[in-house]
Design a protein around this motif. Structure first.
Motif, PDB file in Angstrom:
ATOM      1  N   ARG A  61       0.635  -1.179  -0.030  1.00 38.67           N
ATOM      2  CA  ARG A  61      -0.024  -0.025  -0.043  1.00 38.67           C
ATOM      3  C   ARG A  61       0.825   1.337   0.034  1.00 38.67           C
ATOM      4  N   PHE A  62       0.309   2.296  -0.952  1.00 40.82           N
ATOM      5  CA  PHE A  62       1.224   3.333  -0.913  1.00 40.82           C
ATOM      6  C   PHE A  62       0.300   4.571  -0.455  1.00 40.82           C
ATOM      7  N   LYS A  63       0.932   5.602  -0.006  1.00 36.92           N
ATOM      8  CA  LYS A  63       0.235   6.919   0.301  1.00 36.92           C
ATOM      9  C   LYS A  63       0.546   7.876  -0.760  1.00 36.92           C
ATOM     10  N   ALA A  64      -0.606   8.461  -1.038  1.00 37.30           N
ATOM     11  CA  ALA A  64      -0.532   9.345  -2.171  1.00 37.30           C
ATOM     12  C   ALA A  64      -0.070  10.741  -1.619  1.00 37.30           C
ATOM     13  N   GLU A  65       0.993  11.375  -2.182  1.00 38.17           N
ATOM     14  CA  GLU A  65       1.384  12.592  -1.614  1.00 38.17           C
ATOM     15  C   GLU A  65       0.900  13.727  -2.351  1.00 38.17           C
ATOM     16  N   PRO A  66       0.540  14.901  -2.013  1.00 39.69           N
ATOM     17  CA  PRO A  66       0.104  16.113  -2.339  1.00 39.69           C
ATOM     18  C   PRO A  66       0.779  16.373  -3.845  1.00 39.69           C
ATOM     19  N   ARG A 125       4.278   8.906  -4.589  1.00 37.71           N
ATOM     20  CA  ARG A 125       3.724   7.880  -3.557  1.00 37.71           C
ATOM     21  C   ARG A 125       4.772   7.450  -2.518  1.00 37.71           C
ATOM     22  N   THR A 126       4.655   7.091  -1.524  1.00 37.72           N
ATOM     23  CA  THR A 126       5.444   6.339  -0.531  1.00 37.72           C
ATOM     24  C   THR A 126       4.759   5.577   0.054  1.00 37.72           C
TER      25      THR A 126
END
Length: 191
Positions: A114-119, A123-124
């Motif tokens: 799972r990746f976090k979408a950055e502004p 993605r991290t």
């Protein structure tokens, strides 16, 4: 009630060797390594992952520990768990167990990243989850059907592993990805 000596866990991910990682992270490292090396040659370790889960029980703090290893042929699981004696709840016990499962028994595997979408659109990595489902002969049952025939029902056992930003951090997530990919590769070769 006597409790185990405290152990401040270090991050195990920087250690490529199983014994170094276990000694850094697992409170009961000697018990874990004795059990693992009783069924595994240290030179055959292909990949591994480690886990610790602390919880509060009625009798105090408890620690569940796990080391999962593959040697390219087997999934080897060591578990260590604090518990109390069934007959004397005032006595603290420690349970150490090892289980070996042939990789050919793995019938399904899932590796989710799972990746976090950055502004800024990048993605991290946020979490890694691995599950391994097995069917083993000792977990099957033969039933008699209505037509006086028999059928064998297989029971599936699933093992779950996870790491996240808040549970282990980036390096442990990467090591879990490495472990999951190694198990998948060797499972395909075991067939």
């Amino acid at each position: 009630m006597s409790y185990p000596a405290p152990h401040a866990p270090q991050d195990w991910a920087p250690y490529p060797r199983l014994d170094d990682a276990v000694r850094a992270y697992i409170r009961d490292a000697d018990a874990a390594l004795e059990a693992l090396y009783g069924v595994l040659d240290p030179g055959e370790v292909k990949a591994f992952t480690c886990e610790r889960v602390a919880s509060t029980q009625a009798w105090g703090e408890s620690l569940w520990q796990e080391v999962a290893v593959t040697d390219g042929r087997r999934l080897i699981l060591w578990h260590g768990d604090d518990e109390t004696d069934d007959d004397r709840p005032d006595i603290l016990m420690f349970s150490s167990s090892v289980r070996t499962i042939p990789l050919s028994a793995i019938v399904d595997q899932g590796l989710r990243n799972r990746f976090k979408a950055e502004p800024d659109g990048s993605r991290t990595m946020h979490a890694v989850m691995l599950y391994l489902s097995t069917q083993t002969p000792e977990r099957s049952m033969t039933e008699l059907t209505e037509a006086n025939e028999t059928r064998t029902v297989q029971y599936v056992e699933t093992y779950r592993f996870s790491k996240s930003v808040t549970d282990g951090g980036l390096a442990q997530m990467q090591r879990l990805l490495q472990f999951g990919r190694a198990v998948s590769q060797f499972t395909a070769q075991a067939r």
